[in-house]
Design a protein around this motif. Sequence first.
Motif, PDB file in Angstrom:
ATOM      1  N   LEU A 115      14.801  41.009  48.737  1.00 59.85           N
ATOM      2  CA  LEU A 115      15.274  41.734  49.911  1.00 59.85           C
ATOM      3  C   LEU A 115      16.750  42.095  49.775  1.00 59.85           C
ATOM      4  CD1 LEU A 115      14.637  42.712  52.812  1.00 59.85           C
ATOM      5  CD2 LEU A 115      15.327  40.430  53.608  1.00 59.85           C
ATOM      6  N   ASP A 131      11.688  35.947  47.653  1.00 62.77           N
ATOM      7  CA  ASP A 131      11.541  37.089  48.552  1.00 62.77           C
ATOM      8  C   ASP A 131      12.893  37.510  49.121  1.00 62.77           C
ATOM      9  OD1 ASP A 131       8.813  37.309  48.239  1.00 62.77           O
ATOM     10  OD2 ASP A 131       8.329  36.057  49.966  1.00 62.77           O
ATOM     11  N   THR A 132      13.742  36.531  49.441  1.00 63.63           N
ATOM     12  CA  THR A 132      15.057  36.861  49.987  1.00 63.63           C
ATOM     13  C   THR A 132      15.929  37.537  48.937  1.00 63.63           C
ATOM     14  OG1 THR A 132      14.896  34.966  51.494  1.00 63.63           O
ATOM     15  CG2 THR A 132      17.075  35.941  51.189  1.00 63.63           C
ATOM     16  N   ARG A 181       8.682  40.135  53.048  1.00 59.80           N
ATOM     17  CA  ARG A 181       9.848  40.895  52.609  1.00 59.80           C
ATOM     18  C   ARG A 181       9.746  42.363  52.998  1.00 59.80           C
ATOM     19  NH1 ARG A 181       8.843  40.356  46.059  1.00 59.80           N
ATOM     20  NH2 ARG A 181       7.301  42.013  45.831  1.00 59.80           N
TER      21      ARG A 181
END
Length: 337
Positions: free
Chosen positions: A219, A215-216, A186
């Motif tokens: 982000l 993680d996305t 990330r």
Amino acid sequence: MKLRFRPYTLELKHAFTIATSSRTTTPAMLVEVERDGVIGYGEAAMPPYLGESQDSASAFFRRVDLTRIEDPFNLEEIIPAIDALAPGNTAAKAAVDIALHDWVGRKIGAPLYRLWGLNAAKAPVTSFTIGIDTDEIVRQKTREAAIYKIIKVKLGRDNDQAMIEAIRQETDKPITVDANQGWKTRDEALRRIEWLAARGVVFIEQPMPKEQIDDTAWLRERSPLPLIADESVQRLDDVLRARGVFDGINIKLMKCTGLREAHKMIVLARALGLKVMLGCMTETSCAISAAAQLSPLVDWADLDGAVLIGNDCFDGATIVDGRITLPDRPGIGVIPR
């Protein structure tokens, strides 16, 4: 109703390279359904990473028995029954779905977009896709994309900055980026997105591996650019899971089993406040023209698959001054060449 199919190999004008693979051809299957003297056309385009092949598609088509269909207009029952014949095989299922929809439109004598109540004039511009390549080829492809209003570039390897800089040497047009899950952490993804945001990039498609949901989401909270799901959202059941993780979704007929499910995905995404993009594989004008029927409903389109090949065997939707132009013909609007 009769079903016919045959293999066809799409020949790409340039080698097409993404973060995870490269190819110069795409295996496909061309499908026809016929009843009452009316023929509907469909297509399955199967880049190897999807896990389908001409052999697997042929085996699936042999399981599809359309002779039992009493009312070909009853697609809400016919298409789910075809979907239930076997797991996977989404491109093969899309080929049958497209052909059935095309048949219905031809039988009625109206384009599909009109049957959905859509205005063809609201079809969006489409991006032109540039795969991962050398600086020289990237600049050449950028020049070839002169009629397009927006450039889509594949990133996800160690030459991301060089790719963008090569495009920027040729044009200041907006760019969209597809990382194809190529950024693995990330922090790396955030650094790259921050760099891209200063260089006229509109959004980032699938920045990280689809398994890295948390993680996305992390982000997305920090990204200066919208994140669009591709590999993370393939079918209708995936759309709800995209909320809070992505800002929008990319819908491809070859992944979602065709027009019926694509339409449902658009409706659900809108209800969830997600942006919508229509994408494609390298495809003939058959599958591209099918997807184009839905294009007035979406925010962005990446429907350049037919212009990337050198042996298109259909005449259908065209790109005029960068915009998708739907033919005023029944069904999906294609004519075999």
